[in-house]
Design a protein around this motif. Structure first.
Motif, PDB file in Angstrom:
ATOM      1  N   ALA A  51      45.056  45.337  19.959  1.00  0.00           N
ATOM      2  CA  ALA A  51      43.634  45.182  19.595  1.00  0.00           C
ATOM      3  C   ALA A  51      42.761  46.042  20.501  1.00  0.00           C
ATOM      4  CB  ALA A  51      43.232  43.728  19.714  1.00  0.00           C
ATOM      5  N   GLN A  52      41.572  46.358  20.041  1.00  0.00           N
ATOM      6  CA  GLN A  52      40.624  47.174  20.811  1.00  0.00           C
ATOM      7  C   GLN A  52      39.899  46.306  21.854  1.00  0.00           C
ATOM      8  OE1 GLN A  52      39.097  50.651  19.113  1.00  0.00           O
ATOM      9  NE2 GLN A  52      41.307  50.716  19.168  1.00  0.00           N
ATOM     10  N   SER A  53      39.464  46.942  22.913  1.00  0.00           N
ATOM     11  CA  SER A  53      38.670  46.245  23.930  1.00  0.00           C
ATOM     12  C   SER A  53      37.186  46.429  23.591  1.00  0.00           C
ATOM     13  CB  SER A  53      38.966  46.832  25.309  1.00  0.00           C
ATOM     14  OG  SER A  53      38.284  46.107  26.311  1.00  0.00           O
ATOM     15  N   CYS A 197      43.087  42.325  31.149  1.00  0.00           N
ATOM     16  CA  CYS A 197      42.629  42.439  32.547  1.00  0.00           C
ATOM     17  C   CYS A 197      42.230  43.865  32.936  1.00  0.00           C
ATOM     18  CB  CYS A 197      43.697  41.916  33.515  1.00  0.00           C
ATOM     19  SG  CYS A 197      45.190  42.909  33.528  1.00  0.00           S
ATOM     20  N   HIS A 198      42.192  44.814  32.005  1.00  0.00           N
ATOM     21  CA  HIS A 198      42.010  46.228  32.377  1.00  0.00           C
ATOM     22  C   HIS A 198      40.648  46.500  33.013  1.00  0.00           C
ATOM     23  CE1 HIS A 198      39.405  48.037  29.059  1.00  0.00           C
ATOM     24  NE2 HIS A 198      39.533  46.785  28.673  1.00  0.00           N
ATOM     25  N   PHE A 199      39.713  45.583  32.859  1.00  0.00           N
ATOM     26  CA  PHE A 199      38.339  45.790  33.340  1.00  0.00           C
ATOM     27  C   PHE A 199      38.065  45.140  34.692  1.00  0.00           C
ATOM     28  CE2 PHE A 199      38.851  42.101  30.626  1.00  0.00           C
ATOM     29  CZ  PHE A 199      38.287  41.081  31.374  1.00  0.00           C
ATOM     30  N   ILE A 200      39.047  44.443  35.235  1.00  0.00           N
ATOM     31  CA  ILE A 200      38.756  43.521  36.344  1.00  0.00           C
ATOM     32  C   ILE A 200      38.422  44.194  37.678  1.00  0.00           C
ATOM     33  CG2 ILE A 200      39.829  41.788  37.823  1.00  0.00           C
ATOM     34  CD1 ILE A 200      41.027  40.504  35.437  1.00  0.00           C
ATOM     35  N   PHE A 201      39.198  45.225  38.067  1.00  0.00           N
ATOM     36  CA  PHE A 201      39.145  45.660  39.473  1.00  0.00           C
ATOM     37  C   PHE A 201      38.436  46.989  39.743  1.00  0.00           C
ATOM     38  CE2 PHE A 201      43.022  42.899  39.819  1.00  0.00           C
ATOM     39  CZ  PHE A 201      42.538  42.049  40.784  1.00  0.00           C
ATOM     40  N   VAL A 265      43.562  30.143  36.262  1.00  0.00           N
ATOM     41  CA  VAL A 265      42.981  30.447  37.581  1.00  0.00           C
ATOM     42  C   VAL A 265      41.573  29.853  37.634  1.00  0.00           C
ATOM     43  CG1 VAL A 265      42.166  32.289  39.100  1.00  0.00           C
ATOM     44  CG2 VAL A 265      44.314  32.557  37.867  1.00  0.00           C
ATOM     45  N   PHE A 266      40.833  30.147  36.607  1.00  0.00           N
ATOM     46  CA  PHE A 266      39.469  29.632  36.483  1.00  0.00           C
ATOM     47  C   PHE A 266      39.435  28.120  36.721  1.00  0.00           C
ATOM     48  CE2 PHE A 266      35.280  29.986  35.147  1.00  0.00           C
ATOM     49  CZ  PHE A 266      35.021  31.269  34.702  1.00  0.00           C
ATOM     50  N   LYS A 267      40.286  27.424  35.956  1.00  0.00           N
ATOM     51  CA  LYS A 267      40.268  25.956  35.962  1.00  0.00           C
ATOM     52  C   LYS A 267      40.732  25.372  37.289  1.00  0.00           C
ATOM     53  CE  LYS A 267      41.931  22.826  32.870  1.00  0.00           C
ATOM     54  NZ  LYS A 267      42.863  22.487  31.788  1.00  0.00           N
ATOM     55  N   ALA A 299      34.866  37.799  41.813  1.00  0.00           N
ATOM     56  CA  ALA A 299      35.831  38.008  40.724  1.00  0.00           C
ATOM     57  C   ALA A 299      35.167  37.850  39.373  1.00  0.00           C
ATOM     58  CB  ALA A 299      36.998  37.040  40.839  1.00  0.00           C
ATOM     59  N   ASN A 300      34.268  36.892  39.270  1.00  0.00           N
ATOM     60  CA  ASN A 300      33.724  36.548  37.968  1.00  0.00           C
ATOM     61  C   ASN A 300      32.378  35.853  38.141  1.00  0.00           C
ATOM     62  OD1 ASN A 300      33.346  34.489  35.738  1.00  0.00           O
ATOM     63  ND2 ASN A 300      35.019  35.717  34.914  1.00  0.00           N
ATOM     64  N   LYS A 301      31.374  36.295  37.388  1.00  0.00           N
ATOM     65  CA  LYS A 301      30.016  35.771  37.563  1.00  0.00           C
ATOM     66  C   LYS A 301      29.930  34.281  37.222  1.00  0.00           C
ATOM     67  CE  LYS A 301      25.178  36.464  36.440  1.00  0.00           C
ATOM     68  NZ  LYS A 301      24.976  35.066  36.096  1.00  0.00           N
ATOM     69  N   ALA A 329      32.825  45.478  40.484  1.00  0.00           N
ATOM     70  CA  ALA A 329      33.902  44.693  39.862  1.00  0.00           C
ATOM     71  C   ALA A 329      34.567  43.832  40.942  1.00  0.00           C
ATOM     72  CB  ALA A 329      34.902  45.578  39.137  1.00  0.00           C
ATOM     73  N   ASN A 330      35.770  43.351  40.658  1.00  0.00           N
ATOM     74  CA  ASN A 330      36.510  42.559  41.647  1.00  0.00           C
ATOM     75  C   ASN A 330      37.170  43.550  42.616  1.00  0.00           C
ATOM     76  OD1 ASN A 330      38.360  40.969  43.015  1.00  0.00           O
ATOM     77  ND2 ASN A 330      39.051  39.849  41.199  1.00  0.00           N
ATOM     78  N   THR A 331      36.854  43.433  43.884  1.00  0.00           N
ATOM     79  CA  THR A 331      37.457  44.340  44.866  1.00  0.00           C
ATOM     80  C   THR A 331      38.358  43.547  45.813  1.00  0.00           C
ATOM     81  OG1 THR A 331      35.404  44.136  46.100  1.00  0.00           O
ATOM     82  CG2 THR A 331      35.711  46.167  44.825  1.00  0.00           C
TER      83      THR A 331
END
Ligand code: COA
Length: 372
Positions: A51-53, A197-201, A265-267, A299-301, A329-331
């Motif tokens: 699928a597309q991002s 996850c390609h957008f995370i770091f 992870v979130f939870k 990591a996440n807003k 991003a997440n560093t």
């Protein structure tokens, strides 16, 4: 016993950025290529089309708008999707040492100190470019520092665990002045071909100087307490170790990059972190009303909004819980220190704040600071 203080901080920011739109164009071109190559298997139902991002998803799921990277071209090449970072000869400075050195020099300048006055260098990061000699010892040499140096890794929590180690050494008198450096080349352990996850770091390096408060040359923060905790989990994992095949063998590399079960992870991490900060503040006799600022792991807003609200007991006012993840991003380990370095100058004497990093393993570390 001596009172430890944070007397300087610095951030090395790479020159190249990748916006969400640029990233999504590259990912979607890669997905199209993959779908073309696997058209037969997709048609027969043996596998699903990739699928597309989308930029909208990235912003709404994470709050990230762009990231800094050490090499943009390799990441955005749909036939590669991985940075091109040339290997260096053994007698040239390593790339992590170079990034760390830049951040360290900024931190030293703010502290009014020179490299020779440092007697402990800790390189605290999620991934190290080689097993040994330690990157910290290379930085020690490049700075002309004395004493000793070592690398450590507690994934995203490395900075606060490193500060605890340095603060304890300064407190006991075993070192006089330490540097905790977090060079993170996350782009080299992210799977840019994984839509989830390609957008995370992003890439960055940070540094802080930890020394006796009585030695401070300028404005500084007293380290009033540190607290670290870990709990084993496989929900964030990277198997890239010497027992595994190298990542150059591209066909079988997925488990040798960052992997996560983001929802879990979130939870699981949110309650752990909120309870950790509350427990640490309670132990120190601090209440939410005493807190001027929260410098959280980036990591996440949504995650940070939740933690800020839980710790303060209300929605944080603008500026109380600064985020930098929209730009960086997440560093990994560096995120909370970027937030601290960029959003602490305005604190007045007596103002209190918490630096908190958390992430893989699971791990969480908090540092209670007070402007002197
Ligand atoms: N573009 C468009 N859509 C995407 C996408 C992308 N790049 N990636 C996933 N999606 C879709 C999924 O297919 C799914 O669709 P569906 O509902 O139709 O099945 C939907 O978006 C939700 O996907 P999911 O992966 O469950 O997203 P999420 O809301 O959990 O957000 C994270 C993903 C990674 C941002 C989030 O889980 C997170 O930040 N977790 C914590 C991460 C963390 O702190 N890690 C520590 C690292 S140190």
């Amino acid at each position: 016993m001596y009172q430890p203080a944070l007397t300087g901080s610095g951030v090395f920011t790479p020159q190249q950025t990748i916006t969400n739109d640029e990233l999504v164009v590259a990912f979607n071109a890669y997905a199209d290529l993959w779908n073309e190559e696997n058209a037969g298997a997709i048609a027969s139902g043996a596998c699903e089309a990739m699928a597309q991002s989308s930029s909208d998803f990235i912003v709404s799921a994470s709050g990230i708008e762009q990231r800094f990277v050490m090499d943009k071209e390799g990441v955005l090449d749909p036939k590669r999707m991985f940075p091109r970072l040339a290997a260096r000869t053994d007698d040239a400075p390593g790339i992590m040492a170079e990034m760390g050195l830049d951040a360290a020099r900024q931190a030293l300048a703010q502290a009014g100190r020179s490299g020779e006055e440092i007697d402990c260098v800790i390189c605290a990061a999620s991934n190290h470019e080689r097993a040994y000699p330690a990157i910290a010892i290379e930085i020690q040499k490049l700075l002309g520092a004395g004493g000793f140096a070592f690398d450590m890794n507690v994934a995203c929590s490395s900075a606060t665990f490193g500060i605890q180690a340095a603060a304890d050494m300064v407190r006991s008198g075993s070192v006089r002045r330490a540097l905790v450096i977090c060079p993170e080349i996350c782009s080299a352990h992210l799977e840019w071909r994984d839509r989830d996850c390609h957008f995370i770091f992003g890439d960055v390096a940070t540094a802080v100087v930890v020394e006796r408060a009585e030695d401070a040359q300028g404005a500084h923060f007293l380290v009033k307490g540190t607290r670290c905790a870990t709990e084993f989990s496989n929900n964030i994992r990277n198997n890239n170790g010497f027992l595994r095949r190298t990542r150059d063998q591209m066909e079988d590399r997925r488990d040798m990059q960052f992997m996560q079960n983001g929802r879990k992870v979130f939870k699981e991490v949110l309650p752990m972190v909120s309870a950790h900060i509350a427990g640490h503040m309670d132990e120190a006799g601090w209440s939410a009303a005493d807190l001027k600022r929260l410098w959280l792991h980036q990591a996440n807003k949504t995650m940070n909004d939740f933690i800020g609200k839980k710790v303060l007991g209300r929605v944080p006012e603008p500026g109380e819980q600064p985020n930098i993840l929209q730009d960086y991003a997440n560093t990994s380990s560096a995120g909370s220190i970027i937030a601290f370095a960029k959003h602490s100058d305005d604190m007045a004497p007596g103002d209190r704040g918490v630096i908190c990093s958390f992430g893989a393993r699971y791990s969480v570390g908090s540092v209670l600071v007070e402007r002197a």
